[in-house]
Design a protein around this motif. Structure first.
Motif, PDB file in Angstrom:
ATOM      1  N   ARG A   1       0.813  -1.221   0.000  1.00 14.22           N
ATOM      2  CA  ARG A   1       0.000   0.000   0.000  1.00 14.22           C
ATOM      3  C   ARG A   1       0.847   1.273   0.000  1.00 14.22           C
ATOM      4  O   ARG A   1       0.390   2.312  -0.452  1.00 14.22           O
ATOM      5  N   TYR A   2       2.087   1.184   0.477  1.00 11.40           N
ATOM      6  CA  TYR A   2       2.918   2.392   0.496  1.00 11.40           C
ATOM      7  C   TYR A   2       3.451   2.761  -0.890  1.00 11.40           C
ATOM      8  O   TYR A   2       3.922   3.866  -1.100  1.00 11.40           O
ATOM      9  N   ASP A   3       3.374   1.820  -1.830  1.00 15.77           N
ATOM     10  CA  ASP A   3       3.752   2.132  -3.219  1.00 15.77           C
ATOM     11  C   ASP A   3       2.687   3.028  -3.871  1.00 15.77           C
ATOM     12  O   ASP A   3       2.902   3.562  -4.951  1.00 15.77           O
ATOM     13  N   TYR A   4       1.551   3.169  -3.199  1.00 13.29           N
ATOM     14  CA  TYR A   4       0.460   4.008  -3.716  1.00 13.29           C
ATOM     15  C   TYR A   4       0.612   5.461  -3.257  1.00 13.29           C
ATOM     16  O   TYR A   4      -0.237   6.296  -3.568  1.00 13.29           O
ATOM     17  N   TYR A   5       1.678   5.763  -2.501  1.00 17.90           N
ATOM     18  CA  TYR A   5       1.963   7.152  -2.109  1.00 17.90           C
ATOM     19  C   TYR A   5       2.969   7.707  -3.116  1.00 17.90           C
ATOM     20  O   TYR A   5       4.063   7.168  -3.258  1.00 17.90           O
ATOM     21  N   PRO A   6       2.617   8.788  -3.817  1.00 16.16           N
ATOM     22  CA  PRO A   6       3.495   9.257  -4.896  1.00 16.16           C
ATOM     23  C   PRO A   6       4.767   9.936  -4.402  1.00 16.16           C
ATOM     24  O   PRO A   6       4.796  10.540  -3.329  1.00 16.16           O
ATOM     25  N   ALA A   7       5.818   9.836  -5.239  1.00 19.97           N
ATOM     26  CA  ALA A   7       6.977  10.717  -5.095  1.00 19.97           C
ATOM     27  C   ALA A   7       6.551  12.092  -5.588  1.00 19.97           C
ATOM     28  O   ALA A   7       5.733  12.203  -6.499  1.00 19.97           O
ATOM     29  N   LEU A   8       7.067  13.131  -4.975  1.00 16.26           N
ATOM     30  CA  LEU A   8       6.687  14.500  -5.364  1.00 16.26           C
ATOM     31  C   LEU A   8       7.862  15.318  -5.888  1.00 16.26           C
ATOM     32  O   LEU A   8       7.663  16.318  -6.580  1.00 16.26           O
ATOM     33  N   ALA A   9       9.100  14.925  -5.530  1.00 18.98           N
ATOM     34  CA  ALA A   9      10.267  15.721  -5.923  1.00 18.98           C
ATOM     35  C   ALA A   9      10.337  15.824  -7.440  1.00 18.98           C
ATOM     36  O   ALA A   9      10.156  14.832  -8.145  1.00 18.98           O
ATOM     37  N   GLN A  10      10.566  17.034  -7.922  1.00 22.68           N
ATOM     38  CA  GLN A  10      10.688  17.323  -9.361  1.00 22.68           C
ATOM     39  C   GLN A  10       9.404  17.101 -10.140  1.00 22.68           C
ATOM     40  O   GLN A  10       9.441  16.929 -11.355  1.00 22.68           O
ATOM     41  N   GLN A  11       8.279  17.086  -9.456  1.00 24.26           N
ATOM     42  CA  GLN A  11       7.018  17.089 -10.203  1.00 24.26           C
ATOM     43  C   GLN A  11       6.826  18.493 -10.770  1.00 24.26           C
ATOM     44  O   GLN A  11       7.391  19.460 -10.263  1.00 24.26           O
ATOM     45  N   GLN A  12       6.028  18.609 -11.825  1.00 24.51           N
ATOM     46  CA  GLN A  12       5.838  19.885 -12.510  1.00 24.51           C
ATOM     47  C   GLN A  12       4.990  20.832 -11.655  1.00 24.51           C
ATOM     48  O   GLN A  12       3.926  20.453 -11.167  1.00 24.51           O
ATOM     49  N   SER A  13       5.435  22.100 -11.548  1.00 22.64           N
ATOM     50  CA  SER A  13       4.811  23.023 -10.599  1.00 22.64           C
ATOM     51  C   SER A  13       3.343  23.318 -10.919  1.00 22.64           C
ATOM     52  O   SER A  13       2.489  23.258 -10.026  1.00 22.64           O
ATOM     53  N   ALA A  14       3.037  23.630 -12.168  1.00 21.58           N
ATOM     54  CA  ALA A  14       1.646  23.998 -12.483  1.00 21.58           C
ATOM     55  C   ALA A  14       0.709  22.809 -12.266  1.00 21.58           C
ATOM     56  O   ALA A  14      -0.440  22.980 -11.854  1.00 21.58           O
ATOM     57  N   TYR A  15       1.222  21.613 -12.530  1.00 19.44           N
ATOM     58  CA  TYR A  15       0.418  20.417 -12.271  1.00 19.44           C
ATOM     59  C   TYR A  15       0.153  20.267 -10.768  1.00 19.44           C
ATOM     60  O   TYR A  15      -0.964  19.962 -10.347  1.00 19.44           O
ATOM     61  N   LEU A  16       1.191  20.476  -9.950  1.00 14.75           N
ATOM     62  CA  LEU A  16       1.025  20.354  -8.496  1.00 14.75           C
ATOM     63  C   LEU A  16      -0.006  21.350  -7.974  1.00 14.75           C
ATOM     64  O   LEU A  16      -0.840  21.012  -7.122  1.00 14.75           O
ATOM     65  N   VAL A  17       0.045  22.572  -8.488  1.00 14.91           N
ATOM     66  CA  VAL A  17      -0.916  23.595  -8.053  1.00 14.91           C
ATOM     67  C   VAL A  17      -2.343  23.124  -8.350  1.00 14.91           C
ATOM     68  O   VAL A  17      -3.229  23.168  -7.485  1.00 14.91           O
ATOM     69  N   ALA A  18      -2.554  22.646  -9.578  1.00 11.58           N
ATOM     70  CA  ALA A  18      -3.902  22.220  -9.975  1.00 11.58           C
ATOM     71  C   ALA A  18      -4.372  21.032  -9.139  1.00 11.58           C
ATOM     72  O   ALA A  18      -5.513  20.980  -8.679  1.00 11.58           O
ATOM     73  N   ARG A  19      -3.473  20.086  -8.920  1.00 10.54           N
ATOM     74  CA  ARG A  19      -3.838  18.867  -8.207  1.00 10.54           C
ATOM     75  C   ARG A  19      -4.159  19.152  -6.725  1.00 10.54           C
ATOM     76  O   ARG A  19      -5.122  18.630  -6.174  1.00 10.54           O
ATOM     77  N   LEU A  20      -3.333  19.988  -6.085  1.00 10.58           N
ATOM     78  CA  LEU A  20      -3.582  20.301  -4.673  1.00 10.58           C
ATOM     79  C   LEU A  20      -4.907  21.049  -4.516  1.00 10.58           C
ATOM     80  O   LEU A  20      -5.654  20.812  -3.564  1.00 10.58           O
ATOM     81  N   ALA A  21      -5.214  21.933  -5.466  1.00 14.17           N
ATOM     82  CA  ALA A  21      -6.494  22.642  -5.398  1.00 14.17           C
ATOM     83  C   ALA A  21      -7.657  21.664  -5.567  1.00 14.17           C
ATOM     84  O   ALA A  21      -8.697  21.807  -4.918  1.00 14.17           O
ATOM     85  N   GLN A  22      -7.467  20.639  -6.411  1.00 10.90           N
ATOM     86  CA  GLN A  22      -8.536  19.638  -6.584  1.00 10.90           C
ATOM     87  C   GLN A  22      -8.802  18.882  -5.282  1.00 10.90           C
ATOM     88  O   GLN A  22      -9.952  18.655  -4.905  1.00 10.90           O
ATOM     89  N   TYR A  23      -7.727  18.495  -4.593  1.00  6.30           N
ATOM     90  CA  TYR A  23      -7.915  17.815  -3.300  1.00  6.30           C
ATOM     91  C   TYR A  23      -8.600  18.759  -2.317  1.00  6.30           C
ATOM     92  O   TYR A  23      -9.557  18.400  -1.640  1.00  6.30           O
ATOM     93  N   ARG A  24      -8.084  19.983  -2.220  1.00 10.55           N
ATOM     94  CA  ARG A  24      -8.631  20.938  -1.249  1.00 10.55           C
ATOM     95  C   ARG A  24     -10.116  21.175  -1.494  1.00 10.55           C
ATOM     96  O   ARG A  24     -10.910  21.233  -0.562  1.00 10.55           O
TER      97      ARG A  24
END
Ligand code: HEC
Ligand code: HEC
Length: 217
Positions: free
Chosen positions: A157-180
């Motif tokens: 189940r811990y393989d289902y937690y994503p790595a975040l380092a060097q992920q694309q910034s605009a994608y991260l912004v959109a994704r975090l807003a979707q969760y929020r």
């Protein structure tokens, strides 16, 4: 009173039951990377060679964990959200295709991203959170180096937690807003992130995204 509560939780279970995927006891995701390679010509047009995305709004897939990639793809199929460009991409893929494609991208090296300037605010939130605002430290679940859950390898189940380092910034912004904003809440893991993101304002999201995109990996 008791009945009202019982009825309410039954209704919730019925509503959630149709969509909710419980990943607490998820299996390891096996896949054939070579078979996956034959299916990704269309994907790399947007996600870059080997999943090393160039456009900031398109997520990088290279070296992401196979379990997370598989679950992310299955989620696009399940939600069939007409607003996501991914819906058409996964529509005709089989479950085996998803596993093979996940294995392929997981095996690709992440090439160094362009160096960005990252502020200390994002670093602080990532490492310590902000207890006054109810924000937990991200590193507890995503690793000190943003590489994934610290217990990864000890249970699937811990393989289902994503790595975040060097992920694309605009994608991260959109994704975090979707969760929020509660737009991604159809798995037990998405619910975890909905709780985490609940108290993030736009400035916090921006500083975290900039920090993560520039994090060495
Ligand atoms: C037209 C451009 C485009 C194409 C082609 C495309 N994608 Fe995507 N992909 C996106 C965008 C944009 C997102 C973010 C979308 C969203 O969150 O709804 C995304 C998200 C993803 C994610 C989620 C990443 C994460 O970190 O959760 C995965 C996995 C993915 N794509 C895999 C694929 C695969 C596999 C293919 C080929 C079968 C593919 N994509 C084809 C644009 C594309
Ligand atoms: C309690 C554990 C936990 C904590 C703490 C946590 N996360 Fe997560 N995070 C997860 C899980 C589980 C997922 C996978 C969610 C899914 O499958 O939709 C995830 C997914 C994500 C994603 C999606 C990545 C992608 O490629 O689409 C981002 C971005 C993210 N987390 C950022 C953060 C940030 C920023 C923080 C700190 C403010 C944080 N997380 C704290 C468990 C956590």
């Amino acid at each position: 009173m008791k009945w009202t509560i019982a009825l309410a939780s039954l209704l919730f279970a019925a509503q959630a039951g149709a969509q909710m995927v419980d990943l607490r006891a998820a299996d390891a995701v096996g896949g054939d990377a070579a078979a996956g390679a034959a299916k990704v010509a269309v994907c790399v047009a947007c996600h870059g060679p080997g999943g090393n995305a160039v456009v900031p709004a398109f997520p990088a897939l290279a070296a992401q964990h196979a379990g997370y990639l598989y679950q992310s793809l299955a989620g696009f199929q399940r939600r069939a959200d007409p607003a996501s460009p991914m819906t058409a991409q996964v529509k005709d893929l089989s479950d085996t295709d998803l596993r093979n494609i996940a294995a392929y991208f997981a095996a690709q090296p992440r090439s160094a991203a362009a160096t960005a300037v990252a502020g200390e605010a994002g670093a602080r939130l990532f490492r310590q959170g902000d207890a006054r605002r109810g924000i937990p430290p991200c590193q507890g679940c995503h690793g000190v180096a943003g590489q994934g859950h610290p217990l990864r390898g000890s249970a699937p189940r811990y393989d289902y937690y994503p790595a975040l380092a060097q992920q694309q910034s605009a994608y991260l912004v959109a994704r975090l807003a979707q969760y929020r904003d509660g737009k991604l809440a159809d798995s037990s893991n998405a619910l975890i992130m909905r709780g985490v993101a609940h108290n993030l304002d736009d400035a916090a999201i921006r500083s975290l995204a900039d920090w993560l995109a520039a994090m060495p990996r």
